[in-house]
Design a protein around this motif. Structure first.
Motif, PDB file in Angstrom:
ATOM      1  N   VAL A  91     -27.575 -63.868 -17.478  1.00 51.77           N
ATOM      2  CA  VAL A  91     -28.134 -64.956 -18.198  1.00 51.77           C
ATOM      3  C   VAL A  91     -29.582 -65.688 -17.621  1.00 51.77           C
ATOM      4  N   ASP A  92     -29.787 -65.718 -16.618  1.00 55.05           N
ATOM      5  CA  ASP A  92     -31.051 -65.955 -15.948  1.00 55.05           C
ATOM      6  C   ASP A  92     -32.038 -65.149 -16.475  1.00 55.05           C
ATOM      7  N   LEU A  93     -31.769 -63.853 -16.714  1.00 56.14           N
ATOM      8  CA  LEU A  93     -32.816 -62.872 -17.007  1.00 56.14           C
ATOM      9  C   LEU A  93     -32.845 -62.594 -18.389  1.00 56.14           C
ATOM     10  N   ASP A  94     -31.802 -63.095 -19.157  1.00 54.32           N
ATOM     11  CA  ASP A  94     -31.707 -63.104 -20.397  1.00 54.32           C
ATOM     12  C   ASP A  94     -31.461 -61.454 -20.822  1.00 54.32           C
ATOM     13  N   ILE A  95     -30.729 -60.769 -20.074  1.00 55.04           N
ATOM     14  CA  ILE A  95     -30.471 -59.308 -20.309  1.00 55.04           C
ATOM     15  C   ILE A  95     -29.779 -59.065 -21.462  1.00 55.04           C
ATOM     16  N   GLN A  96     -30.366 -58.690 -22.777  1.00 56.68           N
ATOM     17  CA  GLN A  96     -29.793 -58.442 -23.892  1.00 56.68           C
ATOM     18  C   GLN A  96     -29.748 -56.823 -23.944  1.00 56.68           C
ATOM     19  N   ASN A  97     -30.911 -56.132 -23.961  1.00 55.28           N
ATOM     20  CA  ASN A  97     -31.014 -54.752 -24.074  1.00 55.28           C
ATOM     21  C   ASN A  97     -30.705 -54.254 -22.733  1.00 55.28           C
ATOM     22  N   GLN A  98     -29.558 -53.725 -22.544  1.00 55.16           N
ATOM     23  CA  GLN A  98     -28.993 -53.537 -20.995  1.00 55.16           C
ATOM     24  C   GLN A  98     -29.742 -51.970 -20.665  1.00 55.16           C
ATOM     25  N   TYR A  99     -30.071 -51.185 -21.991  1.00 58.13           N
ATOM     26  CA  TYR A  99     -30.572 -49.813 -21.610  1.00 58.13           C
ATOM     27  C   TYR A  99     -31.941 -49.940 -21.031  1.00 58.13           C
ATOM     28  N   HIS A 100     -32.473 -51.307 -21.071  1.00 58.27           N
ATOM     29  CA  HIS A 100     -33.958 -51.096 -20.580  1.00 58.27           C
ATOM     30  C   HIS A 100     -33.831 -51.513 -19.028  1.00 58.27           C
ATOM     31  N   TYR A 101     -32.767 -51.540 -18.482  1.00 58.30           N
ATOM     32  CA  TYR A 101     -32.681 -52.002 -16.926  1.00 58.30           C
ATOM     33  C   TYR A 101     -32.097 -50.782 -16.220  1.00 58.30           C
ATOM     34  N   THR A 102     -32.293 -50.860 -14.838  1.00 59.26           N
ATOM     35  CA  THR A 102     -31.750 -49.718 -13.917  1.00 59.26           C
ATOM     36  C   THR A 102     -31.586 -50.483 -12.758  1.00 59.26           C
ATOM     37  N   PHE A 103     -30.146 -50.272 -12.303  1.00 60.50           N
ATOM     38  CA  PHE A 103     -29.779 -51.239 -11.091  1.00 60.50           C
ATOM     39  C   PHE A 103     -29.782 -49.734  -9.667  1.00 60.50           C
ATOM     40  N   ILE A 104     -30.100 -50.499  -8.623  1.00 61.50           N
ATOM     41  CA  ILE A 104     -29.849 -49.560  -7.631  1.00 61.50           C
ATOM     42  C   ILE A 104     -29.258 -50.079  -6.291  1.00 61.50           C
ATOM     43  N   SER A 105     -28.279 -49.359  -5.773  1.00 59.42           N
ATOM     44  CA  SER A 105     -27.291 -50.072  -4.772  1.00 59.42           C
ATOM     45  C   SER A 105     -26.957 -49.022  -3.664  1.00 59.42           C
ATOM     46  N   ASP A 106     -26.365 -49.652  -2.525  1.00 56.88           N
ATOM     47  CA  ASP A 106     -25.753 -48.660  -1.510  1.00 56.88           C
ATOM     48  C   ASP A 106     -24.283 -48.441  -1.692  1.00 56.88           C
ATOM     49  N   GLN A 107     -23.816 -48.541  -3.052  1.00 58.42           N
ATOM     50  CA  GLN A 107     -22.367 -48.600  -3.273  1.00 58.42           C
ATOM     51  C   GLN A 107     -21.578 -49.590  -2.750  1.00 58.42           C
ATOM     52  N   GLN A 108     -21.961 -50.740  -2.875  1.00 57.45           N
ATOM     53  CA  GLN A 108     -21.303 -51.781  -2.075  1.00 57.45           C
ATOM     54  C   GLN A 108     -19.794 -52.126  -2.976  1.00 57.45           C
ATOM     55  N   LYS A 109     -18.902 -52.803  -1.850  1.00 58.90           N
ATOM     56  CA  LYS A 109     -17.731 -52.912  -2.220  1.00 58.90           C
ATOM     57  C   LYS A 109     -17.411 -53.707  -3.751  1.00 58.90           C
ATOM     58  N   GLY A 110     -16.787 -53.129  -4.740  1.00 60.47           N
ATOM     59  CA  GLY A 110     -16.578 -53.628  -5.897  1.00 60.47           C
ATOM     60  C   GLY A 110     -17.545 -53.760  -6.983  1.00 60.47           C
ATOM     61  N   LEU A 111     -18.853 -53.382  -6.431  1.00 60.90           N
ATOM     62  CA  LEU A 111     -20.059 -53.580  -7.358  1.00 60.90           C
ATOM     63  C   LEU A 111     -20.049 -52.496  -8.473  1.00 60.90           C
ATOM     64  N   ASP A 112     -19.481 -51.220  -8.489  1.00 56.83           N
ATOM     65  CA  ASP A 112     -19.319 -50.416  -9.379  1.00 56.83           C
ATOM     66  C   ASP A 112     -18.608 -51.133 -10.571  1.00 56.83           C
ATOM     67  N   ARG A 113     -17.453 -51.595 -10.225  1.00 57.25           N
ATOM     68  CA  ARG A 113     -16.342 -52.250 -11.279  1.00 57.25           C
ATOM     69  C   ARG A 113     -17.006 -53.536 -11.946  1.00 57.25           C
ATOM     70  N   ALA A 114     -17.735 -54.065 -11.029  1.00 54.77           N
ATOM     71  CA  ALA A 114     -18.375 -55.585 -11.487  1.00 54.77           C
ATOM     72  C   ALA A 114     -19.597 -55.068 -12.696  1.00 54.77           C
ATOM     73  N   LEU A 115     -20.404 -54.221 -12.298  1.00 52.22           N
ATOM     74  CA  LEU A 115     -21.312 -53.750 -13.200  1.00 52.22           C
ATOM     75  C   LEU A 115     -20.967 -53.184 -14.534  1.00 52.22           C
ATOM     76  N   ALA A 116     -19.661 -52.360 -14.281  1.00 50.41           N
ATOM     77  CA  ALA A 116     -18.969 -51.725 -15.794  1.00 50.41           C
ATOM     78  C   ALA A 116     -18.692 -52.604 -16.346  1.00 50.41           C
ATOM     79  N   GLU A 117     -18.125 -53.823 -15.998  1.00 51.83           N
ATOM     80  CA  GLU A 117     -17.584 -55.074 -16.703  1.00 51.83           C
ATOM     81  C   GLU A 117     -18.757 -55.840 -17.318  1.00 51.83           C
TER      82      GLU A 117
END
Length: 220
Positions: A91-117
């Motif tokens: 909401v803060d970044l007004d992410i509407q075109n999700q294809y424009h963004y890339t996220f990088i992480s260390d595979q934190q607990k629960g993050l994959d599922r949260a991003l997919a949702e």
């Protein structure tokens, strides 16, 4: 400045601190105006008097430096907490075109599922240094380290397949480990989309930030 405080009520009816989310307007605007569309996500333990987890989102400026975007203090690191954090962030970044963004992480607990949702059309990269640390536990030889990083750094599928074949010839067990790792689209340059214009393989954004805040955090 935008701050969200989430209380938790005890059976007695008294409120108790649960979560806090903070996103400063200038940092948010700076990310939109001057950073690449890549966001590092991380969670770390709070080491001060008060326990909990610190969730962070950081951007990358043109000089590969980090720029904090938002952070949150939560009771633990799990899918529920990451989902809450990512919804506020989107909401803060007004992410509407999700294809424009890339996220990088260390595979934190629960993050994959949260991003997919919350952001199902994103590109999600995994920090190769984090993957290599897990690889190294069973395959510590220096020659295998070089081969592992070469696989991650190759920029065409043909070179990737050739490097994988060479690894299989050199060490079948190491090859089997890499085959069972997450799909190479998460950690190999050969399979990265081109829209981000950033081929980073590691989540140094968050590692640098965590190191920077360690001393003031302990003093709290």
């Amino acid at each position: 400045m935008e701050v969200m405080f989430t209380p938790f009520r005890l059976p007695t009816g008294n409120p108790r601190f649960m979560r806090l989310y903070c996103c400063l307007g200038l940092l948010k605007q700076g990310f939109r105006d001057g950073c690449r569309p890549i966001i590092g996500l991380d969670g770390c333990h709070l080491k001060g008097t008060y326990p909990g987890q610190l969730l962070t989102a950081l951007g990358m400026d043109p000089n590969n430096g980090y720029r904090p975007i938002a952070w949150a203090v939560v009771e633990k690191e799990a899918t529920k907490q990451w989902t809450w954090f990512l919804k506020l962030l989107s909401v803060d970044l007004d992410i509407q075109n999700q294809y424009h963004y890339t996220f990088i992480s260390d595979q934190q607990k629960g993050l994959d599922r949260a991003l997919a949702e919350v952001l199902p059309n994103y590109e999600h990269r995994y920090c190769v240094q984090h993957l290599y640390r897990n690889f190294k536990k069973k395959h510590p030889r220096e020659a295998l380290k070089e081969r592992f990083w070469n696989i991650a750094c190759y920029t065409t599928p043909e070179h990737f397949n050739e490097a994988m074949s060479n690894l299989e010839t050199y060490d079948k067990e190491a090859h089997s480990w890499v085959k069972k790792a997450p799909h190479p689209r998460h950690w190999c340059k050969a399979f990265f989309p081109t829209h981000t214009k950033c081929d980073t393989l590691v989540n140094n954004l968050c590692e640098s930030f965590n190191a920077h805040i360690l001393k003031p955090e302990i003093s709290l």
